[in-house]
Design an enzyme around this catalytic site. Structure first.
Site, PDB file in Angstrom:
ATOM      1  N   THR A 258       0.862  -1.186   0.000  1.00  0.00           N
ATOM      2  CA  THR A 258       0.000   0.000   0.000  1.00  0.00           C
ATOM      3  C   THR A 258       0.901   1.239   0.000  1.00  0.00           C
ATOM      4  OG1 THR A 258      -1.645  -1.317   1.155  1.00  0.00           O
ATOM      5  CG2 THR A 258      -2.059   1.032   1.067  1.00  0.00           C
ATOM      6  N   HIS A 259       1.826   1.254  -0.917  1.00  0.00           N
ATOM      7  CA  HIS A 259       2.697   2.412  -1.104  1.00  0.00           C
ATOM      8  C   HIS A 259       2.464   2.932  -2.516  1.00  0.00           C
ATOM      9  CE1 HIS A 259       5.594   0.242   1.905  1.00  0.00           C
ATOM     10  NE2 HIS A 259       4.489   0.650   2.485  1.00  0.00           N
ATOM     11  N   ASN A 260       1.351   3.623  -2.687  1.00  0.00           N
ATOM     12  CA  ASN A 260       1.002   4.195  -3.983  1.00  0.00           C
ATOM     13  C   ASN A 260       1.428   5.654  -3.947  1.00  0.00           C
ATOM     14  OD1 ASN A 260      -1.347   2.449  -2.724  1.00  0.00           O
ATOM     15  ND2 ASN A 260      -1.208   1.900  -4.870  1.00  0.00           N
TER      16      ASN A 260
END
Lengths: 226, 589
Positions: free
Chosen positions: B515-517
């Site tokens: 979840t590193h957008n």
């Protein structure tokens, strides 16, 4: 002793009306209370399929009782009858297109409807190819069907085999390892299988004392502490 | 009918880490501040044992994450494809509700390296311009590591990070990361207690000549009171961190730190269940007049006028609101013009598993950030000439839990079901060591965000569309660094070694990766190439500031939250000390 398929028992009961004596096997005598074995979502044919499917993936052996005895088919039934099965937290609006594998699930069906369609389609395949329903196939035939499903090779009417298998496989694993409050993982036997201690998890000291050593405890679930 | 509310000084959209920091900093400055959050309220009483230890509810059915039935995005690998909706969560898990993703994060809190902050200059300087692939949009960050250092420090102390410094004012510290940029002082808390996996990884990477250090953690290694007087408890190593809230208040999260600190100020008010649909602009399009939102409890629509609008949603939400509101020019990859939606990046992540007959890992004793990491292959800490790609990765051993639905592995060749599967699962659950490669990702011309022409959300608004694929650079990086990790695992002498499976195109939105957008509204020096200036102020609408990882010009090989926190304090400081004295563009074009 004659092995009467569960579906036949239930069909007989339905055919001749409530209150008639049902043949009771020794296994049935040890079965959980009726409410815990009663299905909310699956119909009789689907029950026969799902119990056979679950028991094929999780057979009775030295390690655990069968998937059905562990409550996994009941777990799946409850999930499909509930919000998740009806498509909660899914985007279900159209238009629809098959898309690429990378785009993920693109069917207009919520999980409950996918199960319903897919079970019907697998049974149609079994009837056409083997002349028998899935639960009455020989273990080797069943393995063939499950293997083909898992590789997306089974030709099914209406629904993609892969999408169904991926969902059903994930649900079986959930039913084996989720907290028993959801109906599966009976007596925490899924947790005992691997040695997961459950919900008591204050390990600030344990992580030092048990570093590299076995940590044998009787697992506890949510209901044990509620 | 829309109800027009009384004007405030500041409206903040989104109440996670960035919204909470802004609420605290700007209400401390005496401004009237309203914080709008589309999800539910949360407080320190929100989670309790035993209910929080429910893997199915939180980690499988996604209780704390965004509900895609209401709003999602569409996805395709390349512009020639038709984008289709992400109908279920998979590859990434944005949060929802007060505290945002800061509630369910693991707490890994890094600083980017000085190299990352000056990426293009450093790459050109060491390898030459021709080393940069044609479609790679490589840029320097518009603020240096040295400029950001005090703000990294501030976030680390607010969040009580447990770690070991590697470089204090230029002096290398034993046991820390020797590659890191100089920091003013030590971490506020010592490292977490090591697991067996941590010890094995440390020993082996030391032997191989690498430089292991404890992963910096927002899990408290001891009870801690932060500079705002907020008390945090000691981590219990429960193994229910990522995807869960912490019942012990031992994981720094916005809903137990900056948000309650902001709520001490009477001039800050927090409104949950308020879904912002638009930033309203004056007729000339150069000034925001406030925001419109819908109460998701009553369906009522409100207009909240404000002098200053600060977008603090997850990166996707910020970019979506900019596109829906007409803030800045949408990016067009064909003409390579426009800025909003540009520079979307992800993480090139892989996992290596090793199985040890005679080692009990007790994987259920863990913490979100417990583990050991090496930075020897991150940033520009090694010579990229021979490997022919740009970027790097943190390579680490993680002990974050052994939750049995999602966190179990079997050696290669094991059947997927039946007695043999069961035997292997029983045999190896407690004997598996997991390592991860968290690779950086550079902006590329055809990886971007825009509005979808077909699909709509529950408010009748177009969904955001993601066009994204891994590039040749990503594949080279992943092949090299997954091999490095695999070799480390082999050097530990496992009974079985898991397969080596580097990332390859096409990217899939199905399996969870990270979840590193990042990117989509990037900060830069040039208004023609970036949506935001160096203070994260919109170049086009100067009373709009946009916080979050959307501002990153590239995604590094580190978890982004440390830099997100630092950038937010940096921007808050600029608003307080510069903008308020003379509202308008902080940099003139």
């Amino acid at each position: 002793m004659v092995d009467i398929a569960r579906r036949d028992v239930l069909t007989m009961a339905g055919a001749v009306g409530v209150g008639v004596a049902i043949p009771v096997s020794s296994a049935a005598a040890e079965a959980p209370p009726a409410a815990a074995r009663s299905y909310q979502f699956f119909d009789l044919n689907e029950v026969a399929f799902i119990e056979a499917f679950v028991d094929h993936l999780i057979p009775a052996d030295d390690l655990t009782p069968s998937g059905t005895e562990l409550g996994i088919s009941i777990y799946i039934d409850r999930q499909l009858a509930g919000a998740w099965g009806r498509g909660a937290r899914m985007y279900l609006l159209g238009p629809w297109a098959a898309g690429t594998a990378q785009q993920g699930y693109q069917l207009p069906l919520p999980p409950a409807d996918l199960y319903r369609c897919a079970i019907r389609a697998v049974e149609a395949h079994c009837a056409a190819v083997h002349g028998a329903s899935f639960d009455r196939l020989q273990p080797a035939q069943r393995q063939q069907i499950v293997q083909a499903l898992s590789e997306g090779r089974l030709p099914l009417q209406e629904v993609p085999a892969q999408a169904f298998f991926d969902m059903a496989y994930a649900n079986v694993m959930e039913g084996l390892f989720a907290d028993p409050i959801y109906g599966g993982n009976k007596n925490k036997q899924g947790w005992k299988l691997v040695g997961f201690p459950g919900v008591i998890a204050a390990h600030a000291e344990n992580i030092e004392h048990f570093r590299g050593k076995p940590y044998p405890v009787e697992p506890l679930g949510i209901a044990d502490l509620s | 009918m829309t109800t027009k509310l009384k004007e405030v000084d500041v409206v903040i959209v989104g109440m996670g880490w960035t919204g909470g920091i802004m609420a605290k900093e700007l209400s401390d400055a005496g401004l009237t501040v309203v914080g709008l959050e589309r999800g539910a309220p949360r407080s320190d009483a929100g989670f309790s044992v035993p209910m929080i230890r429910d893997e199915l509810r939180y980690a499988v059915r996604n209780e704390l994450f965004m509900d895609v039935s209401r709003d999602t995005l569409t996805f395709r690998n390349k512009p020639a494809e038709r984008a289709l909706p992400m109908r279920r969560l998979g590859s990434f898990l944005p949060g929802e509700g007060v505290g945002g993703a800061g509630v369910h994060w693991n707490g890994q809190t890094y600083r980017l390296s000085p190299h990352d902050h000056a990426l293009r200059s450093r790459v050109e300087g060491r390898y030459g311009k021709s080393f940069i692939p044609q479609d790679m949009q490589l840029a320097d960050w518009p603020m240096s590591y040295a400029e950001l250092e005090p703000y990294y420090d501030k976030f680390e102390y607010v969040a009580g990070i447990s770690g070991k410094a590697g470089n204090i004012a230029g002096r290398i510290q034993e046991g820390g990361n020797p590659f890191e940029g100089p920091r003013a002082r030590e971490y506020p808390n010592p490292p977490l207690k090591p697991s067996l996996a941590s010890e094995m990884f440390t020993e082996t990477t030391n032997k191989l000549g690498y430089h292991p250090f404890p992963r910096p953690a927002a899990n408290m290694s001891r009870p801690y009171t932060n500079p705002d007087g907020i008390q945090l408890g000691e981590c219990q190593y429960c193994g229910f961190c990522e995807n869960f809230g912490c019942e012990a208040n031992a994981k720094a999260s916005p809903h137990i730190t900056v948000i309650p600190a902001a709520l001490r100020n009477k001039n800050f008010s927090l409104k949950p269940y308020a879904w912002v649909t638009r930033v309203n602009l004056a007729p000339d399009g150069k000034r925001a007049t406030g925001v419109s939102y819908t109460s998701v409890l009553t369906g009522e629509e409100f207009e909240q006028p404000a002098s200053l609008v600060i977008l603090c949603a997850y990166g996707f939400g910020n970019v979506h609101l900019m596109l829906l509101s007409g803030i800045g020019k949408p990016y067009d990859p064909v003409s390579d013009t426009g800025t909003v939606g540009k520079g979307y990046c992800y993480q090139v992540a892989t996992v290596v598993q090793a199985f040890f007959d005679d080692r009990n890992f007790n994987p259920f004793m863990g913490a979100g950030s417990l583990g050991v990491v090496i930075d020897d292959f991150n940033g520009d800490n090694f010579d990229h000439g021979p490997v022919g790609y740009i970027g790097g990765a943190s390579i680490y051993s993680a002990s974050l839990g052994g939750r049995p639905i999602n966190q179990r592995a079997v050696p290669p060749g094991t059947p997927r079901w039946g007695t043999e599967w069961k035997k292997a699962t029983a045999r190896w659950y407690n004997h598996t060591l997991q390592m991860s490669v968290q690779g950086s990702n550079m902006a590329s011309r055809y990886n971007y965000l825009d509005l979808d022409p077909t699909y709509r959300n529950a408010f009748g608004l177009p969904l955001m569309r993601m066009t994204y694929n891994f590039t040749d650079n990503d594949e080279k990086l992943s092949a090299h660094l997954t091999t490095v990790a695999h070799d480390i695992a082999r050097a530990m002498g496992p009974t079985h070694l898991g397969p080596k499976t580097p990332r390859r195109a096409p990217y899939s939105i199905v399996p969870y990766q990270s979840t590193h957008n990042t990117g989509g509204a990037i900060a830069g020096h040039d208004p023609g190439k970036s949506a935001l200036n160096r203070y994260l102020q919109s170049w086009d609408v100067p009373n709009v500031f946009v916080m979050g990882a959307n501002a990153f010009p590239h995604n590094s090989g580190y978890n982004p939250t440390g830099a997100v926190g630092a950038l937010t304090y940096w921007a808050a400081d600029a608003i307080r000390t510069k903008y308020l004295k003379d509202p308008g563009p902080l940099l003139h074009t």
